[in-house]
Motif scaffolding. Sequence first.
Motif, mmCIF file in Angstrom:
data_model
loop_
_atom_site.group_PDB
_atom_site.id
_atom_site.type_symbol
_atom_site.label_atom_id
_atom_site.label_comp_id
_atom_site.label_asym_id
_atom_site.label_seq_id
_atom_site.Cartn_x
_atom_site.Cartn_y
_atom_site.Cartn_z
ATOM 1 N N ARG A 88 38.710 48.642 13.805
ATOM 2 C CA ARG A 88 39.813 47.711 13.526
ATOM 3 C C ARG A 88 39.564 46.353 14.197
ATOM 4 N N PHE A 89 39.051 46.398 15.409
ATOM 5 C CA PHE A 89 38.683 45.194 16.177
ATOM 6 C C PHE A 89 37.628 44.385 15.402
ATOM 7 N N ALA A 90 36.628 45.093 14.850
ATOM 8 C CA ALA A 90 35.556 44.414 14.104
ATOM 9 C C ALA A 90 36.137 43.652 12.922
ATOM 10 N N VAL A 91 37.045 44.290 12.206
ATOM 11 C CA VAL A 91 37.585 43.689 10.980
ATOM 12 C C VAL A 91 38.630 42.614 11.307
ATOM 13 N N ARG A 92 39.608 42.973 12.148
ATOM 14 C CA ARG A 92 40.744 42.063 12.353
ATOM 15 C C ARG A 92 40.455 40.921 13.331
ATOM 16 N N VAL A 93 39.549 41.145 14.269
ATOM 17 C CA VAL A 93 39.287 40.088 15.266
ATOM 18 C C VAL A 93 38.034 39.281 14.908
ATOM 19 N N TRP A 94 36.979 39.971 14.436
ATOM 20 C CA TRP A 94 35.711 39.271 14.194
ATOM 21 C C TRP A 94 35.448 39.014 12.717
ATOM 22 N N GLY A 95 36.298 39.551 11.858
ATOM 23 C CA GLY A 95 36.121 39.311 10.426
ATOM 24 C C GLY A 95 34.911 40.006 9.832
ATOM 25 N N VAL A 96 34.465 41.109 10.429
ATOM 26 C CA VAL A 96 33.324 41.864 9.892
ATOM 27 C C VAL A 96 33.764 42.564 8.603
ATOM 28 N N SER A 97 32.920 42.524 7.584
ATOM 29 C CA SER A 97 33.274 43.174 6.317
ATOM 30 C C SER A 97 33.071 44.692 6.447
ATOM 31 N N PRO A 98 34.089 45.465 6.052
ATOM 32 C CA PRO A 98 33.951 46.923 6.174
ATOM 33 C C PRO A 98 33.116 47.540 5.056
ATOM 34 N N GLU A 99 32.803 46.716 4.077
ATOM 35 C CA GLU A 99 32.126 47.253 2.880
ATOM 36 C C GLU A 99 30.799 47.949 3.211
ATOM 37 N N GLY A 100 30.675 49.160 2.702
ATOM 38 C CA GLY A 100 29.427 49.910 2.846
ATOM 39 C C GLY A 100 29.165 50.430 4.247
ATOM 40 N N LYS A 101 30.146 50.341 5.134
ATOM 41 C CA LYS A 101 29.910 50.802 6.517
ATOM 42 C C LYS A 101 30.773 52.016 6.835
ATOM 43 N N THR A 102 30.218 52.945 7.583
ATOM 44 C CA THR A 102 31.033 54.046 8.087
ATOM 45 C C THR A 102 31.890 53.489 9.228
ATOM 46 N N GLN A 103 32.860 54.304 9.647
ATOM 47 C CA GLN A 103 33.726 53.848 10.760
ATOM 48 C C GLN A 103 32.884 53.581 12.023
#
Length: 390
Positions: A309-324
């Motif tokens: 959640r930190f990766a996506v909401r704070v750093w804007g990392v795209s979740p596409e194609g990635k496991t948790q």
Amino acid sequence: MNNFIFENATKTFFGKGCVGEYLCCLAKHYGKNVLLCYGGGSIKKNGVYDEVMESLRKAGKNVTEFSGIMSNPTYQKVLEGARLARENQIDLILGVGGGSVMDCCKAISLAAVYEGDVWADFWARPGIIDFEPLPLGVIVTAAGTGSEMNGGAVITNEELKIKTGRDYPRCNPKFALLDPSYTFSVPKRQMVSGGFDTLSHIMEIYFSRPDEENVSDDIAEGLMRGVIRDLRAAVKDPLDYTARSNLMWEATMAENRIIKLGKQTDFQCHMMEHSLGAYTDCNHGEGLAVLHPAYYRRICEAGAEKFARFAVRVWGVSPEGKTQEELARAGVEALADFIREIGMPATLKELGITPENTDLLAVANSCAIVSGSYRKLSHEEIYEIFRECL
Ligand code: NZQ
Ligand code: ZN
């Protein structure tokens, strides 16, 4: 949300010119004798000292000065200040500086009125002191610790090699004056160190249970995005008032208890830095910058959902194609990249710490182990983290 009680006793004045506007009136509420505490002299070079003295003169105060408060303030310095406060029958302590000055002042405010051994009864054995310290007001000149709006103070006992902190609500400053333009003269290295300390405080709170959607984590995410944005802007242009004023208030918000409400909190990384600081006197924010990525690489699997959640909401990392798990790791690496981007050290060597000059095993063994971490570390693992950071 978990249950909580909230109180914050510090009246806070924020903005350009607030010292000239309010200090004189505020000081009039207290008796005649003021102990003016500051550090190594930056306030004499940037004009803050003159502005403060002018307000105290207008308020008709007798001023006793206590200077030379060092970074990582020592217990000996606290005792020196307490003696001066007693000898001069001080009515108000006024701390002008960063976290070190504010913390030292809080410790002086206790030691000046306590008859017993304040180290043994307060710092070493929390929980048995119950009295009113001397009143304290603070004027912040360097943003980062958030000490201005809490009762926390971190003191180093050089003899025992212990750096420890405690939040005693009655040590909350009675008032805090925050003029962001006072921070313009802070050297870039310290500005970045303070900003990273703020980010660290928010992460130490965010990465703890409960993890269900809650107001404290929502505010924490907004604050983290803000610190990252404002640090980038302030590194580019140190005279950017918007960035410096945001950084100042973000630092306060991180540690004024609001985002701790209902949260367990972690602070394992702070415990590691405090042990390191006790042995090496390293810069607080820089020590944290070196340790955080290594610590999070170790625990992010245990808190994978939150790190993702930190990766996506704070750093804007795209979740596409990635496991948790991949997403969680990407968040930690985004943090590590940011530390380099803003020019902070990433190894202990860069802080001048090597196995030859520091007994890292002793440092690791002296480290407090917290219960709020996603995965409780052992002293062996803390030693391994120090080795990894070399
Ligand atoms: O001493 P002077 O000459 O004033 O110079 C200081 C010092 O060298 C300089 N500085 C401050 N304001 C300035 C300025 N230089 C130019 N212009 C200005 N306007 O900055 C240097 C560092 O100051 P310091 O107060 O040591 O830094 P910081 O604010 O990072 O405080 C660090 C201390 O706070 C503790 C740390 O462990 C460390 O001892 N912490 C306190 C906490 C709390 N009370 O809640 C929480 C934190 O996690 C932290 O542990
Ligand atoms: Zn800190």
